[in-house]
Design a protein around this motif. Structure first.
Motif, mmCIF file in Angstrom:
data_model
loop_
_atom_site.group_PDB
_atom_site.id
_atom_site.type_symbol
_atom_site.label_atom_id
_atom_site.label_comp_id
_atom_site.label_asym_id
_atom_site.label_seq_id
_atom_site.Cartn_x
_atom_site.Cartn_y
_atom_site.Cartn_z
ATOM 1 N N VAL A 54 11.910 6.738 -3.632
ATOM 2 C CA VAL A 54 12.615 5.622 -2.996
ATOM 3 C C VAL A 54 13.104 6.037 -1.616
ATOM 4 C CG1 VAL A 54 14.658 4.130 -3.132
ATOM 5 C CG2 VAL A 54 13.229 4.497 -5.161
ATOM 6 N N LYS A 55 13.615 7.240 -1.495
ATOM 7 C CA LYS A 55 14.086 7.748 -0.205
ATOM 8 C C LYS A 55 12.934 7.795 0.802
ATOM 9 C CE LYS A 55 16.468 11.711 1.833
ATOM 10 N NZ LYS A 55 17.125 12.994 1.553
ATOM 11 N N GLN A 56 11.767 8.262 0.364
ATOM 12 C CA GLN A 56 10.597 8.301 1.239
ATOM 13 C C GLN A 56 10.165 6.897 1.647
ATOM 14 O OE1 GLN A 56 7.254 10.885 0.188
ATOM 15 N NE2 GLN A 56 8.611 11.893 -1.289
ATOM 16 N N PRO A 83 22.235 -1.250 -3.479
ATOM 17 C CA PRO A 83 21.832 -0.783 -4.811
ATOM 18 C C PRO A 83 21.369 -1.952 -5.672
ATOM 19 C CG PRO A 83 24.219 -0.787 -4.618
ATOM 20 C CD PRO A 83 23.675 -1.134 -3.263
ATOM 21 N N ALA A 84 20.493 -1.664 -6.609
ATOM 22 C CA ALA A 84 19.999 -2.661 -7.559
ATOM 23 C C ALA A 84 20.068 -2.077 -8.957
ATOM 24 C CB ALA A 84 18.565 -3.057 -7.225
ATOM 25 N N GLY A 144 12.208 3.584 -8.467
ATOM 26 C CA GLY A 144 11.402 4.756 -8.788
ATOM 27 C C GLY A 144 12.274 5.981 -8.730
ATOM 28 N N SER A 145 11.643 7.132 -8.625
ATOM 29 C CA SER A 145 12.421 8.358 -8.525
ATOM 30 C C SER A 145 13.229 8.327 -7.225
ATOM 31 C CB SER A 145 11.513 9.586 -8.542
ATOM 32 O OG SER A 145 10.811 9.687 -7.322
ATOM 33 N N ALA A 146 14.346 9.022 -7.227
ATOM 34 C CA ALA A 146 15.211 9.030 -6.042
ATOM 35 C C ALA A 146 14.441 9.507 -4.810
ATOM 36 C CB ALA A 146 16.437 9.902 -6.293
ATOM 37 N N ARG A 186 0.836 -1.218 0.000
ATOM 38 C CA ARG A 186 0.000 0.000 0.000
ATOM 39 C C ARG A 186 0.864 1.258 0.000
ATOM 40 N NH1 ARG A 186 -2.632 -2.803 3.857
ATOM 41 N NH2 ARG A 186 -1.894 -1.432 5.521
ATOM 42 N N THR A 187 1.907 1.257 0.806
ATOM 43 C CA THR A 187 2.790 2.417 0.888
ATOM 44 C C THR A 187 3.511 2.643 -0.428
ATOM 45 O OG1 THR A 187 3.055 2.038 3.260
ATOM 46 C CG2 THR A 187 4.684 3.466 2.191
ATOM 47 N N ALA A 188 3.971 1.571 -1.047
ATOM 48 C CA ALA A 188 4.661 1.678 -2.342
ATOM 49 C C ALA A 188 3.730 2.257 -3.405
ATOM 50 C CB ALA A 188 5.177 0.308 -2.772
ATOM 51 N N LEU A 189 2.498 1.777 -3.438
ATOM 52 C CA LEU A 189 1.539 2.291 -4.417
ATOM 53 C C LEU A 189 1.241 3.762 -4.157
ATOM 54 C CD1 LEU A 189 -0.822 -0.809 -4.630
ATOM 55 C CD2 LEU A 189 0.871 -0.063 -6.320
ATOM 56 N N GLU A 190 1.137 4.130 -2.895
ATOM 57 C CA GLU A 190 0.886 5.530 -2.530
ATOM 58 C C GLU A 190 2.029 6.435 -2.999
ATOM 59 O OE1 GLU A 190 1.172 7.975 1.617
ATOM 60 O OE2 GLU A 190 0.081 6.084 1.670
ATOM 61 N N LEU A 191 3.263 5.948 -2.866
ATOM 62 C CA LEU A 191 4.426 6.756 -3.237
ATOM 63 C C LEU A 191 4.801 6.628 -4.710
ATOM 64 C CD1 LEU A 191 6.674 6.113 -0.119
ATOM 65 C CD2 LEU A 191 5.388 8.188 -0.670
#
Length: 83
Positions: free
Chosen positions: A46-48, A69-70, A41-43, A16-21
């Motif tokens: 991902v940081k959030q 890192p990936a 995703g955007s830096a 849920r958090t990933a989809l929100e961000l």
């Protein structure tokens, strides 16, 4: 992630958090009882996400988050809970 991350809906909260961000990737339980995630995703997003993983859902107790890192091509589109 390690700590009390089993039985607290950690993977569903992560999805849920990933989809929100707006981040992509997956989350799964590891055989050793930790939770693993691949996030892209955007830096900023991902940081959030990583910041939120340090807290987790209400019933969780996150003791440690390790980031590595990936490669961009390793991250699938969308976000899913893996078994």
């Amino acid at each position: 992630m390690s700590g009390r991350v089993q039985g607290v809906w950690f993977r569903a909260w992560t999805e849920r958090t990933a989809l929100e961000l707006g981040v992509s990737g997956w989350v799964r339980n590891a055989p050793d009882g930790t939770v693993e995630a691949l996030i892209g995703g955007s830096a900023d997003a991902v940081k959030q996400m990583v910041a939120r993983l340090h807290d987790g859902p209400d019933m969780a107790r996150v003791d440690r988050v390790v980031t590595l890192p990936a490669e961009v091509d390793e991250v699938p589109g969308g976000f899913e809970i893996r078994r």
